[in-house]
Design a protein around this motif. Structure first.
Motif, PDB file in Angstrom:
ATOM      1  N   VAL A 133       0.854  -1.182   0.000  1.00 33.84           N
ATOM      2  CA  VAL A 133       0.000   0.000   0.000  1.00 33.84           C
ATOM      3  C   VAL A 133       0.889   1.230   0.000  1.00 33.84           C
ATOM      4  O   VAL A 133       1.842   1.320   0.783  1.00 33.84           O
ATOM      5  N   ILE A 134       0.612   2.166  -0.899  1.00 36.94           N
ATOM      6  CA  ILE A 134       1.356   3.427  -0.977  1.00 36.94           C
ATOM      7  C   ILE A 134       0.526   4.506  -0.301  1.00 36.94           C
ATOM      8  O   ILE A 134      -0.646   4.691  -0.630  1.00 36.94           O
ATOM      9  N   LEU A 135       1.119   5.196   0.647  1.00 35.29           N
ATOM     10  CA  LEU A 135       0.391   6.169   1.458  1.00 35.29           C
ATOM     11  C   LEU A 135       1.114   7.514   1.470  1.00 35.29           C
ATOM     12  O   LEU A 135       2.342   7.575   1.433  1.00 35.29           O
ATOM     13  N   THR A 136       0.327   8.566   1.537  1.00 33.44           N
ATOM     14  CA  THR A 136       0.854   9.904   1.784  1.00 33.44           C
ATOM     15  C   THR A 136       0.327  10.384   3.131  1.00 33.44           C
ATOM     16  O   THR A 136      -0.879  10.357   3.374  1.00 33.44           O
ATOM     17  N   GLY A 137       1.235  10.785   4.000  1.00 33.06           N
ATOM     18  CA  GLY A 137       0.857  11.322   5.307  1.00 33.06           C
ATOM     19  C   GLY A 137       1.074  12.820   5.343  1.00 33.06           C
ATOM     20  O   GLY A 137       2.052  13.327   4.777  1.00 33.06           O
ATOM     21  N   THR A 138       0.168  13.533   5.993  1.00 33.39           N
ATOM     22  CA  THR A 138       0.299  14.984   6.119  1.00 33.39           C
ATOM     23  C   THR A 138      -0.024  15.415   7.537  1.00 33.39           C
ATOM     24  O   THR A 138      -0.800  14.766   8.246  1.00 33.39           O
ATOM     25  N   MET A 139       0.583  16.537   7.933  1.00 29.95           N
ATOM     26  CA  MET A 139       0.265  17.199   9.197  1.00 29.95           C
ATOM     27  C   MET A 139       0.000  18.665   8.880  1.00 29.95           C
ATOM     28  O   MET A 139       0.796  19.312   8.183  1.00 29.95           O
ATOM     29  N   ARG A 147      -9.408  25.674  12.000  1.00 29.73           N
ATOM     30  CA  ARG A 147      -9.275  25.492  10.561  1.00 29.73           C
ATOM     31  C   ARG A 147      -7.797  25.364  10.196  1.00 29.73           C
ATOM     32  O   ARG A 147      -6.938  25.994  10.835  1.00 29.73           O
ATOM     33  N   PRO A 148      -7.472  24.556   9.183  1.00 29.06           N
ATOM     34  CA  PRO A 148      -6.074  24.385   8.795  1.00 29.06           C
ATOM     35  C   PRO A 148      -5.443  25.704   8.352  1.00 29.06           C
ATOM     36  O   PRO A 148      -6.029  26.452   7.578  1.00 29.06           O
ATOM     37  N   GLU A 149      -4.265  25.982   8.866  1.00 28.93           N
ATOM     38  CA  GLU A 149      -3.522  27.183   8.496  1.00 28.93           C
ATOM     39  C   GLU A 149      -2.386  26.875   7.521  1.00 28.93           C
ATOM     40  O   GLU A 149      -2.170  27.627   6.567  1.00 28.93           O
ATOM     41  N   GLN A 150      -1.661  25.791   7.785  1.00 30.82           N
ATOM     42  CA  GLN A 150      -0.480  25.514   6.971  1.00 30.82           C
ATOM     43  C   GLN A 150      -0.081  24.053   7.107  1.00 30.82           C
ATOM     44  O   GLN A 150      -0.165  23.461   8.183  1.00 30.82           O
ATOM     45  N   GLU A 151       0.362  23.484   5.999  1.00 36.11           N
ATOM     46  CA  GLU A 151       0.907  22.134   6.008  1.00 36.11           C
ATOM     47  C   GLU A 151       2.329  22.207   6.551  1.00 36.11           C
ATOM     48  O   GLU A 151       3.151  22.996   6.073  1.00 36.11           O
ATOM     49  N   VAL A 152       2.646  21.396   7.552  1.00 35.08           N
ATOM     50  CA  VAL A 152       3.976  21.446   8.156  1.00 35.08           C
ATOM     51  C   VAL A 152       4.810  20.216   7.841  1.00 35.08           C
ATOM     52  O   VAL A 152       6.043  20.255   7.960  1.00 35.08           O
ATOM     53  N   LEU A 153       4.152  19.111   7.451  1.00 29.85           N
ATOM     54  CA  LEU A 153       4.895  17.883   7.151  1.00 29.85           C
ATOM     55  C   LEU A 153       4.164  17.108   6.079  1.00 29.85           C
ATOM     56  O   LEU A 153       2.931  17.044   6.068  1.00 29.85           O
ATOM     57  N   ARG A 154       4.924  16.524   5.160  1.00 27.98           N
ATOM     58  CA  ARG A 154       4.379  15.584   4.186  1.00 27.98           C
ATOM     59  C   ARG A 154       5.345  14.435   4.026  1.00 27.98           C
ATOM     60  O   ARG A 154       6.558  14.638   3.927  1.00 27.98           O
TER      61      ARG A 154
END
Length: 250
Positions: A133-139, A147-154
């Protein structure tokens, strides 16, 4: 003789199998709050660069205060991944990491929404009984209004999961334990390639996962990204379109 039960990543009987992790699936991994004492203790033990451990020097610098080690941030992601998915899924192991990007500084008190998107899945030719399984994780950092302000990790990685045993009723899985499903996620040729365990394509080439542009330099060089456009429960990877450059140090 009854075969042994297939266990989850934490040792409990598995409720989710490879067949449940279909491309387009988004799994909400909850929200974590960055503990300042834990953040500093991690940096002192594993990444004692001054902007991670010295409040006075960090305050007087362009960082404006202590920022988390990128490896502490990815450890928070891993704990959420285990707690909210691997604890229920028939997880075996991971053949490798393909991308890791620190897109913005993380500080004590930040609230980070965590999720994974399933980008691709196929039975493993090298390991019968397992699927890749290929996965993308985000924080995503959340603002005061939640509400989301900014992506800090991918991060982009692969995991092995056991196939559902023959004769197992998929309807027997409790509904409340299933992942959240939403619209289709992006996929590309790399998601369905023929590579298996141990090959360069399976674990990511050095240029893909280790170059400064992808994971930051060895001494904590910055990686750029803009604010995320997708909320924690939306499907697909957040947009990688870069806005104003943000900095994070490993």
């Amino acid at each position: 003789m009854t075969p042994p039960a297939i266990r989850s990543g934490t040792g409990a009987p598995a409720a989710l199998f490879f067949e449940d992790l279909v491309p387009g699936l988004t799994v909400d991994l909850g929200t974590v709050t960055v503990d300042g004492d834990e953040m500093l203790a991690f940096a002192r033990r594993f990444d004692p660069q001054w902007y991670h451990v010295d409040p006075q020097l960090a305050e007087a610098s362009r960082h404006g205060g202590v920022i988390a080690s990128g490896f502490y941030t990815v450890s928070l992601f891993m704990r959420a991944y285990v707690d909210h998915l691997l604890s229920r899924a028939a997880a075996d192991a991971s053949p490798g990491l393909e991308e890791l990007r620190w897109l913005a500084p993380v500080r004590a008190g930040d609230r980070l929404a965590v999720r994974v998107d399933v980008m691709g899945a196929r039975p493993s030719a090298a390991r019968p009984g397992l699927g890749t399984v290929i996965l993308t994780g985000t924080m995503l950092r959340l603002g005061p209004d939640n509400r989301p302000e900014q992506e800090v990790l991918r991060t982009r990685f692969r995991g092995w999961f056991a196939l559902r045993p023959v004769g197992t009723d998929p309807e027997a899985t409790p509904a409340e334990s299933g992942p959240q499903k939403s619209g289709p996620a992006e996929s590309g040729p790399a998601e369905t390639g023929p590579a298996e365990a141990g090959s360069p394509a399976e674990a990511g080439s050095p240029a893909e996962a280790g170059s400064p542009a992808e994971a930051g330099s060895a001494d904590g060089g910055p990686a750029g990204a803009g604010p995320a456009e997708a909320g924690p429960s939306e499907a697909g990877r957040p947009s990688a379109a870069a806005g104003p450059v943000a900095e994070q140090h490993a």
